[in-house]
Scaffold this motif. Sequence first.
Motif, PDB file in Angstrom:
ATOM      1  N   GLY A 138       0.812  -1.204   0.000  1.00 44.05           N
ATOM      2  CA  GLY A 138       0.000   0.000   0.000  1.00 44.05           C
ATOM      3  C   GLY A 138       0.851   1.263   0.000  1.00 44.05           C
ATOM      4  O   GLY A 138       0.368   2.348   0.272  1.00 44.05           O
ATOM      5  N   GLN A 139       2.133   1.088  -0.271  1.00 51.50           N
ATOM      6  CA  GLN A 139       3.026   2.252  -0.266  1.00 51.50           C
ATOM      7  C   GLN A 139       3.590   2.412  -1.680  1.00 51.50           C
ATOM      8  O   GLN A 139       4.756   2.137  -1.928  1.00 51.50           O
ATOM      9  N   VAL A 140       2.758   2.838  -2.573  1.00 52.23           N
ATOM     10  CA  VAL A 140       3.201   2.969  -3.956  1.00 52.23           C
ATOM     11  C   VAL A 140       3.892   4.319  -4.119  1.00 52.23           C
ATOM     12  O   VAL A 140       3.282   5.363  -3.889  1.00 52.23           O
ATOM     13  N   ASP A 141       5.165   4.255  -4.466  1.00 55.21           N
ATOM     14  CA  ASP A 141       5.931   5.503  -4.563  1.00 55.21           C
ATOM     15  C   ASP A 141       5.392   6.406  -5.676  1.00 55.21           C
ATOM     16  O   ASP A 141       5.138   7.576  -5.474  1.00 55.21           O
ATOM     17  N   ARG A 142       5.253   5.825  -6.853  1.00 57.74           N
ATOM     18  CA  ARG A 142       4.717   6.602  -7.963  1.00 57.74           C
ATOM     19  C   ARG A 142       3.383   6.014  -8.383  1.00 57.74           C
ATOM     20  O   ARG A 142       3.353   4.884  -8.880  1.00 57.74           O
ATOM     21  N   PRO A 143       2.305   6.745  -8.167  1.00 54.39           N
ATOM     22  CA  PRO A 143       0.989   6.205  -8.533  1.00 54.39           C
ATOM     23  C   PRO A 143       0.968   5.830 -10.017  1.00 54.39           C
ATOM     24  O   PRO A 143       1.545   6.537 -10.850  1.00 54.39           O
ATOM     25  N   ARG A 144       0.336   4.713 -10.319  1.00 50.67           N
ATOM     26  CA  ARG A 144       0.265   4.286 -11.708  1.00 50.67           C
ATOM     27  C   ARG A 144      -0.732   5.160 -12.475  1.00 50.67           C
ATOM     28  O   ARG A 144      -1.618   5.757 -11.895  1.00 50.67           O
ATOM     29  N   ARG A 145      -0.566   5.158 -13.797  1.00 51.81           N
ATOM     30  CA  ARG A 145      -1.411   5.977 -14.657  1.00 51.81           C
ATOM     31  C   ARG A 145      -2.890   5.754 -14.397  1.00 51.81           C
ATOM     32  O   ARG A 145      -3.312   4.601 -14.264  1.00 51.81           O
ATOM     33  N   GLY A 146      -3.635   6.767 -14.327  1.00 54.33           N
ATOM     34  CA  GLY A 146      -5.075   6.621 -14.218  1.00 54.33           C
ATOM     35  C   GLY A 146      -5.571   6.289 -12.817  1.00 54.33           C
ATOM     36  O   GLY A 146      -6.762   6.132 -12.595  1.00 54.33           O
ATOM     37  N   ARG A 147      -4.662   6.144 -11.879  1.00 57.94           N
ATOM     38  CA  ARG A 147      -5.044   5.814 -10.504  1.00 57.94           C
ATOM     39  C   ARG A 147      -5.056   7.074  -9.663  1.00 57.94           C
ATOM     40  O   ARG A 147      -4.241   7.960  -9.862  1.00 57.94           O
TER      41      ARG A 147
ATOM     42  N   ARG B 279      -4.228   9.438  -6.506  1.00 61.98           N
ATOM     43  CA  ARG B 279      -2.959   9.504  -5.798  1.00 61.98           C
ATOM     44  C   ARG B 279      -3.032   9.029  -4.343  1.00 61.98           C
ATOM     45  O   ARG B 279      -2.015   8.819  -3.715  1.00 61.98           O
ATOM     46  N   ARG B 280      -4.242   8.903  -3.805  1.00 60.69           N
ATOM     47  CA  ARG B 280      -4.286   8.719  -2.359  1.00 60.69           C
ATOM     48  C   ARG B 280      -4.071   7.266  -1.883  1.00 60.69           C
ATOM     49  O   ARG B 280      -4.219   6.957  -0.713  1.00 60.69           O
ATOM     50  N   GLY B 281      -3.668   6.405  -2.791  1.00 61.95           N
ATOM     51  CA  GLY B 281      -3.322   5.052  -2.372  1.00 61.95           C
ATOM     52  C   GLY B 281      -4.523   4.142  -2.355  1.00 61.95           C
ATOM     53  O   GLY B 281      -5.652   4.578  -2.565  1.00 61.95           O
ATOM     54  N   PRO B 282      -4.272   2.863  -2.124  1.00 59.08           N
ATOM     55  CA  PRO B 282      -5.336   1.878  -2.248  1.00 59.08           C
ATOM     56  C   PRO B 282      -6.420   2.053  -1.199  1.00 59.08           C
ATOM     57  O   PRO B 282      -6.156   2.479  -0.083  1.00 59.08           O
TER      58      PRO B 282
ATOM     59  N   LYS C  63      -3.280  -9.840 -12.706  1.00 63.50           N
ATOM     60  CA  LYS C  63      -2.066  -9.876 -11.886  1.00 63.50           C
ATOM     61  C   LYS C  63      -1.417  -8.486 -11.820  1.00 63.50           C
ATOM     62  O   LYS C  63      -0.940  -8.076 -10.776  1.00 63.50           O
ATOM     63  N   GLY C  64      -1.458  -7.782 -12.983  1.00 65.24           N
ATOM     64  CA  GLY C  64      -0.849  -6.455 -13.020  1.00 65.24           C
ATOM     65  C   GLY C  64      -1.505  -5.481 -12.052  1.00 65.24           C
ATOM     66  O   GLY C  64      -0.830  -4.679 -11.407  1.00 65.24           O
ATOM     67  N   SER C  65      -2.841  -5.580 -11.950  1.00 63.73           N
ATOM     68  CA  SER C  65      -3.571  -4.669 -11.072  1.00 63.73           C
ATOM     69  C   SER C  65      -3.241  -4.920  -9.608  1.00 63.73           C
ATOM     70  O   SER C  65      -3.313  -4.026  -8.764  1.00 63.73           O
ATOM     71  N   LEU C  66      -2.879  -6.161  -9.306  1.00 65.40           N
ATOM     72  CA  LEU C  66      -2.557  -6.527  -7.932  1.00 65.40           C
ATOM     73  C   LEU C  66      -1.347  -5.727  -7.433  1.00 65.40           C
ATOM     74  O   LEU C  66      -1.231  -5.436  -6.242  1.00 65.40           O
ATOM     75  N   TYR C  67      -0.471  -5.382  -8.379  1.00 65.67           N
ATOM     76  CA  TYR C  67       0.747  -4.662  -7.994  1.00 65.67           C
ATOM     77  C   TYR C  67       0.461  -3.246  -7.512  1.00 65.67           C
ATOM     78  O   TYR C  67       1.334  -2.583  -6.960  1.00 65.67           O
ATOM     79  N   TYR C  68      -0.756  -2.816  -7.728  1.00 63.22           N
ATOM     80  CA  TYR C  68      -1.158  -1.521  -7.156  1.00 63.22           C
ATOM     81  C   TYR C  68      -1.259  -1.653  -5.628  1.00 63.22           C
ATOM     82  O   TYR C  68      -1.041  -0.705  -4.894  1.00 63.22           O
ATOM     83  N   TYR C  69      -1.584  -2.870  -5.177  1.00 64.33           N
ATOM     84  CA  TYR C  69      -1.788  -3.095  -3.747  1.00 64.33           C
ATOM     85  C   TYR C  69      -0.569  -3.687  -3.046  1.00 64.33           C
ATOM     86  O   TYR C  69      -0.382  -3.529  -1.851  1.00 64.33           O
TER      87      TYR C  69
END
Lengths: 234, 234
Positions: free
Chosen positions: A14-23, A25-28, A65-71
């Motif tokens: 839950g500590q994504v340094d750089r938010p992915r495109r289209g997401r 910014r406030r984290g999961p 699987k790719g979306s999981l990496y957001y979390y």
Amino acid sequence: MPSSESSSGRSGLGQVDRPRRGRPRRGPDPERLQEIIDAAATVFLEKGYDGTSTKDISDAVGMLKGSLYYYVRSKEDFLFEIIKRVYDAALVSIQPAVELEGDALTRLRAFVHAHVGFAVKNLTAFTIQLREFERLSPERRLEITAGGDAYLRALRGILKDGQREGVFDEKIDVSFTALAILGQLNSLTQWYRPNGRLSVKRLAENFAGLVITSIASDSAVQSAGGPSKLRRSR
Amino acid sequence: MPSSESSSGRSGLGQVDRPRRGRPRRGPDPERLQEIIDAAATVFLEKGYDGTSTKDISDAVGMLKGSLYYYVRSKEDFLFEIIKRVYDAALVSIQPAVELEGDALTRLRAFVHAHVGFAVKNLTAFTIQLREFERLSPERRLEITAGGDAYLRALRGILKDGQREGVFDEKIDVSFTALAILGQLNSLTQWYRPNGRLSVKRLAENFAGLVITSIASDSAVQSAGGPSKLRRSR
């Protein structure tokens, strides 16, 4: 007790340094994150941690699987979050028993009830915590039990109080006994099934009866009117 | 009790239907087979069953992976052999305690000593048995505990005898208590380290003291002169 490293959020989940495109910014979303963690725990329980792939987890949550990496960054991050969350919650759940007014006998009984109730209510994550703790990296393990195992320390505290108060046998080996008691209670994860023969209350009472008479002092047994009465006192 | 399927050797291990070219016909050397099984247990303990490949095992024994197939057909065959062998040997080790002359209290004490002694002496395989039993196929699990779990049955037998004799509390739930006692003893695999603070004898005495006082009847406690004396009687 969580280390400062843990509280500063370096666990990676839950500590994504750089938010992915289209997401945003406030984290999961914390609720969605907990759902995913719960789903991962179910998969780990069924397949074992080593037998689980990130793909298995993403399939279980119905995500790519790719979306999981957001979390989460890695499979070990899942394991860490499952174990850290259930360990911290278990600590919170026994706190009322630890702080209860009354002698150590009363507090130990409350501790057993709290512990058994928590374990049953959080059976999947609790079982993962017991089975897969060693699969965490040494750094991660230390992050969870930094400053010693707080859970075990709480139980040892009750045992020592009881020895001072004269309700527990003054000659029992406190370190050994705390491990043996927790080992006994935790063994329920191997055979307890929800909706089984014993209610949770009865299960906890049975455990408390065994635990308390296994260490009660002569005077505690005498004033209860014998071991069988002490074993069944509420 | 092993099923007839097991005794007829359908486990697949060491049962090569068609001897491979250049190999003697009489099957693998039992000593070498045991060495390989022990090595596999060590790898399973370290990496977890699911995290271990047959290659890891062949590396550990210093054999080519192909040569390993002379001894075993699959990774699960290894797990089965480890668990079956240690389970059967554990059953043998408690038999003298089960058949001991004397009251159930004496036999339970002997059972605890035998169980703890065996667990410590066979720590790796014993731990694998506890941790990875669920990784066996349902058929394989049944092959080991066919007709019910003989180990648990032996312990329940001692508990029931003791209730009849009046040395154990007649109101304890025998099925629950047998599981709780075994769970407590088996928890040593989580924290026991050879050459630790407690000798094996002391460890077994401590466990026996807890177990016996946890279920002793009023009259057994009284005739011992109180729970603390019973806890430390040999």
